[in-house]
Design a protein around this motif. Structure first.
Motif, PDB file in Angstrom:
ATOM      1  N   LYS A   1      19.227  14.625 124.667  1.00  0.00           N
ATOM      2  CA  LYS A   1      19.997  13.626 125.043  1.00  0.00           C
ATOM      3  C   LYS A   1      19.147  12.240 125.499  1.00  0.00           C
ATOM      4  O   LYS A   1      19.645  11.260 125.865  1.00  0.00           O
ATOM      5  CB  LYS A   1      21.026  14.000 126.181  1.00  0.00           C
ATOM      6  CG  LYS A   1      22.044  14.746 125.787  1.00  0.00           C
ATOM      7  CD  LYS A   1      23.000  14.972 126.890  1.00  0.00           C
ATOM      8  CE  LYS A   1      24.420  15.938 126.394  1.00  0.00           C
ATOM      9  NZ  LYS A   1      25.085  16.250 127.421  1.00  0.00           N
ATOM     10  N   PHE A   2      17.868  12.666 125.629  1.00  0.00           N
ATOM     11  CA  PHE A   2      16.723  11.518 126.214  1.00  0.00           C
ATOM     12  C   PHE A   2      15.604  11.948 125.283  1.00  0.00           C
ATOM     13  O   PHE A   2      15.270  12.891 125.225  1.00  0.00           O
ATOM     14  CB  PHE A   2      16.482  11.635 127.576  1.00  0.00           C
ATOM     15  CG  PHE A   2      17.364  11.554 128.638  1.00  0.00           C
ATOM     16  CD1 PHE A   2      17.991  10.095 128.681  1.00  0.00           C
ATOM     17  CD2 PHE A   2      18.356  12.613 129.152  1.00  0.00           C
ATOM     18  CE1 PHE A   2      19.035   9.920 129.728  1.00  0.00           C
ATOM     19  CE2 PHE A   2      19.686  12.306 129.847  1.00  0.00           C
ATOM     20  CZ  PHE A   2      19.554  10.946 130.224  1.00  0.00           C
ATOM     21  N   ASN A   3      15.007  10.814 124.963  1.00  0.00           N
ATOM     22  CA  ASN A   3      13.607  10.875 124.099  1.00  0.00           C
ATOM     23  C   ASN A   3      12.901   9.485 124.298  1.00  0.00           C
ATOM     24  O   ASN A   3      13.261   8.488 124.891  1.00  0.00           O
ATOM     25  CB  ASN A   3      13.851  11.059 122.661  1.00  0.00           C
ATOM     26  CG  ASN A   3      14.827  10.298 121.860  1.00  0.00           C
ATOM     27  OD1 ASN A   3      14.802   9.233 122.104  1.00  0.00           O
ATOM     28  ND2 ASN A   3      15.635  10.835 121.035  1.00  0.00           N
ATOM     29  N   SER A   4      11.989   9.337 123.423  1.00  0.00           N
ATOM     30  CA  SER A   4      10.859   8.143 123.527  1.00  0.00           C
ATOM     31  C   SER A   4      11.418   7.229 122.791  1.00  0.00           C
ATOM     32  O   SER A   4      11.101   5.803 123.163  1.00  0.00           O
ATOM     33  CB  SER A   4       9.620   8.695 123.475  1.00  0.00           C
ATOM     34  OG  SER A   4       9.595   8.830 121.788  1.00  0.00           O
ATOM     35  N   GLY A   5      12.420   7.273 122.110  1.00  0.00           N
ATOM     36  CA  GLY A   5      13.007   6.188 121.144  1.00  0.00           C
ATOM     37  C   GLY A   5      12.038   6.258 119.760  1.00  0.00           C
ATOM     38  O   GLY A   5      12.324   5.162 118.899  1.00  0.00           O
ATOM     39  N   HIS A   6      11.188   6.820 119.516  1.00  0.00           N
ATOM     40  CA  HIS A   6      10.198   7.072 118.383  1.00  0.00           C
ATOM     41  C   HIS A   6      10.853   7.908 117.374  1.00  0.00           C
ATOM     42  O   HIS A   6      11.389   8.920 117.449  1.00  0.00           O
ATOM     43  CB  HIS A   6       9.071   7.589 118.613  1.00  0.00           C
ATOM     44  CG  HIS A   6       8.074   7.303 117.529  1.00  0.00           C
ATOM     45  ND1 HIS A   6       8.049   7.888 116.412  1.00  0.00           N
ATOM     46  CD2 HIS A   6       6.935   6.321 117.444  1.00  0.00           C
ATOM     47  CE1 HIS A   6       6.981   7.487 115.562  1.00  0.00           C
ATOM     48  NE2 HIS A   6       6.422   6.578 116.217  1.00  0.00           N
TER      49      HIS A   6
ATOM     50  N   GLY B   1      10.921  11.846 125.936  1.00  0.00           N
ATOM     51  CA  GLY B   1      10.690  10.830 126.850  1.00  0.00           C
ATOM     52  C   GLY B   1      12.210  10.788 127.585  1.00  0.00           C
ATOM     53  O   GLY B   1      13.026  11.838 127.606  1.00  0.00           O
ATOM     54  N   VAL B   2      12.472   9.770 128.344  1.00  0.00           N
ATOM     55  CA  VAL B   2      13.673   9.749 129.215  1.00  0.00           C
ATOM     56  C   VAL B   2      14.450   8.557 128.722  1.00  0.00           C
ATOM     57  O   VAL B   2      15.331   7.872 129.587  1.00  0.00           O
ATOM     58  CB  VAL B   2      13.148   9.419 130.500  1.00  0.00           C
ATOM     59  CG1 VAL B   2      12.745  10.828 131.153  1.00  0.00           C
ATOM     60  CG2 VAL B   2      12.371   8.335 130.905  1.00  0.00           C
ATOM     61  N   GLU B   3      14.528   7.934 127.673  1.00  0.00           N
ATOM     62  CA  GLU B   3      15.386   6.804 127.012  1.00  0.00           C
ATOM     63  C   GLU B   3      16.453   7.608 126.282  1.00  0.00           C
ATOM     64  O   GLU B   3      16.606   8.349 125.763  1.00  0.00           O
ATOM     65  CB  GLU B   3      14.409   5.770 126.123  1.00  0.00           C
ATOM     66  CG  GLU B   3      13.175   5.230 126.759  1.00  0.00           C
ATOM     67  CD  GLU B   3      13.452   4.503 127.963  1.00  0.00           C
ATOM     68  OE1 GLU B   3      14.517   4.114 128.319  1.00  0.00           O
ATOM     69  OE2 GLU B   3      12.504   4.277 128.805  1.00  0.00           O
ATOM     70  N   PHE B   4      17.522   6.255 126.462  1.00  0.00           N
ATOM     71  CA  PHE B   4      18.933   6.657 125.584  1.00  0.00           C
ATOM     72  C   PHE B   4      19.313   5.213 125.214  1.00  0.00           C
ATOM     73  O   PHE B   4      18.905   4.415 125.471  1.00  0.00           O
ATOM     74  CB  PHE B   4      19.913   7.412 126.582  1.00  0.00           C
ATOM     75  CG  PHE B   4      20.529   6.586 127.566  1.00  0.00           C
ATOM     76  CD1 PHE B   4      21.854   6.258 127.288  1.00  0.00           C
ATOM     77  CD2 PHE B   4      19.843   6.469 128.701  1.00  0.00           C
ATOM     78  CE1 PHE B   4      22.435   5.624 128.333  1.00  0.00           C
ATOM     79  CE2 PHE B   4      20.431   5.615 129.545  1.00  0.00           C
ATOM     80  CZ  PHE B   4      21.934   5.098 129.547  1.00  0.00           C
TER      81      PHE B   4
END
Length: 452
Positions: free
Chosen positions: A201-206, A214-217
């Motif tokens: 549910k959260f990642n770096s966006g790459h 990471g912590v992005e969504f």
């Protein structure tokens, strides 16, 4: 009348005499299918990998609004030795899939998009007379499910929910045991989806770092973090019920001599995703201030017309190993997958467990005996091959879908019903009868027994 409708009408009337005239697979038997794929992200590409390994499927059209994923999917088709497929959506048009559905040579389409698109895309496909294999879930709201059902009934277009866990090897062995009466009369069933999805549910966006990076969504995230996380912020219910309920429903013959009658759901407090963000990014990161509506553990209880009870649990926001927590319990014994144990009265040592694998080796389902070697290496331990094989083979010969429209909407409707129950103070609700009484006369068969 467009060309597709003309051909369908002609086929029904027996007027098509030209040998090379195209007719969709559900209008006449075919040895090879021309399929489209709507949604070529990681899940779509995984499903497509199983399809490209078949000699009876051509991937002729792909649609996705993310150019990177679309290009990778095209490359996979070409690498498999097939012709370059038509593509749609690279321009960012969220309705580009409708242009794909206008193609006059499609035998079916696979939908592997974010949940909120499943119902409208399936409805548009069925109205275009394009058979649908849809990833779970079938819809978001209860009305979505009625709309999908009505469209299938009105158009007659085949629809299958691609619930792969129904084909898990131990699940099918347990089904075989139940069919042969090993557990006695079934009394209680359990299942669920218990899987730590915090890093999903959260990642770096790459694009090459979809998990745990990471912590992005949302717009800053990638893959499921781009769309799935929002549901945890805004909704509270069992948002992913079919992995657990599908096998339980088949075991209990739901919609085939049995049905769900009552449902209620409970949700715990929400702490897991917040704590994950604080641990990963610190308390001052903007996402650490998010408020999550979705309880960390959602428990749903269902009553059946024939007296069985079913317990489902959704647990995806806390640290834990993966488990679907199946339990099949009858008057003569039970199987529990969390301890890999079977106990059958009079055959197992008193008050002790047998290793479930000893029983499953004896009751291995005929489909697994037949296709295990072919399915080896496919996604999710071979389950993806089996569920797609069911869709393809049924479509080729005009059989009913192994997981049909009634199964699809009944299992998936648990989500909006659980949301309603929780919002109403954990109230118990009547479960809609999507078959409108047909369940009483439908035979208790499981299409996996068909031989393909």
């Amino acid at each position: 009348m467009n060309r597709r409708d003309f051909l369908l009408t002609g086929a029904a009337a027996g007027t098509l005499a030209v040998a090379d005239t195209w007719t969709p697979a559900f209008a006449r038997p075919r040895s090879k299918l021309r399929l489209g794929m709507i949604g070529t992200g990681l899940r779509g590409q995984s499903l497509m990998g199983s399809l490209l390994g078949r000699g009876d499927v051509e991937m002729v059209a792909l649609c996705d609004i993310e150019p990177i994923m679309l290009a990778r999917a095209v490359a996979a088709v070409e690498k498999a030795g097939q012709a370059t497929p038509r593509t749609f959506g690279a321009d960012g048009d969220v309705h580009a899939y409708r242009r794909l559905l206008e193609l006059d040579n499609l035998d079916g389409v696979i939908i592997a998009t974010p949940w909120e698109w499943h119902a409208p895309m399936a409805i548009d496909a069925m109205q275009a007379k394009v058979p649908v294999g849809c990833e779970v879930v079938a819809g978001i709201t209860l009305q979505d499910h009625w709309d999908v059902l009505r469209t299938q009934q009105e158009t007659g277009t085949p629809y299958m929910l691609l619930e792969n866990v129904c084909y898990r090897r131990d699940v099918m062995a347990a089904l075989n045991m139940a069919r042969q009466g090993v557990f006695g009369e079934l009394v209680h069933l359990q299942g669920g989806y218990q899987h730590d999805l915090r890093g999903v549910k959260f990642n770096s966006g790459h694009p090459d770092e979809p998990y745990g990076s990471g912590v992005e969504f949302g717009d800053k995230g990638w893959s499921e973090a781009r769309w799935r996380t929002r549901h945890s912020i805004e909704r509270n219910g069992d948002l992913y019920p079919s992995h657990g309920i599908g096998p339980c429903a088949h075991l209990a013959n739901v919609n085939r001599g049995n049905r769900f009658t009552r449902i209620n759901s409970f949700a715990s407090k929400a702490r897991g995703l917040h704590d994950y963000l604080v641990d990963k990014a610190g308390p001052d990161h903007p996402n650490a201030k998010l408020k999550f509506a979705h309880g960390d553990v959602v428990t749903t209880q269902i009553a059946c017309a024939n007296g069985e009870t079913i317990l489902l649990q959704l647990d995806v926001s806390l640290p834990r190993p993966y488990s679907l927590d199946f339990r099949v319990q009858g008057t003569e014994g039970l199987w529990m997958d969390v301890n890999n144990g079977v106990h059958i009265e009079g055959k197992s040592p008193p008050h002790k467990w047998d290793d479930a694998q000893e029983w499953f080796a004896k009751y291995d389902h005929p489909l697994w005996k037949k296709h295990a070697e072919t399915a080896a290496g496919a996604g999710h331990g071979g389950m993806d091959w089996f569920v797609l094989n069911g869709f393809v083979e049924a479509l080729k010969i005009g059989d009913p879908m192994p997981i049909d429209i009634y199964d699809a909407v009944t299992w998936s409707a648990i989500t909006p019903l659980s949301e309603q129950s929780i919002a109403g103070g954990f109230e118990t609700l009547d479960f809609p009868d999507f078959t409108e009484g047909k369940w009483k006369a439908r035979k208790p068969i499981f299409a996996l027994d068909s031989g393909y």
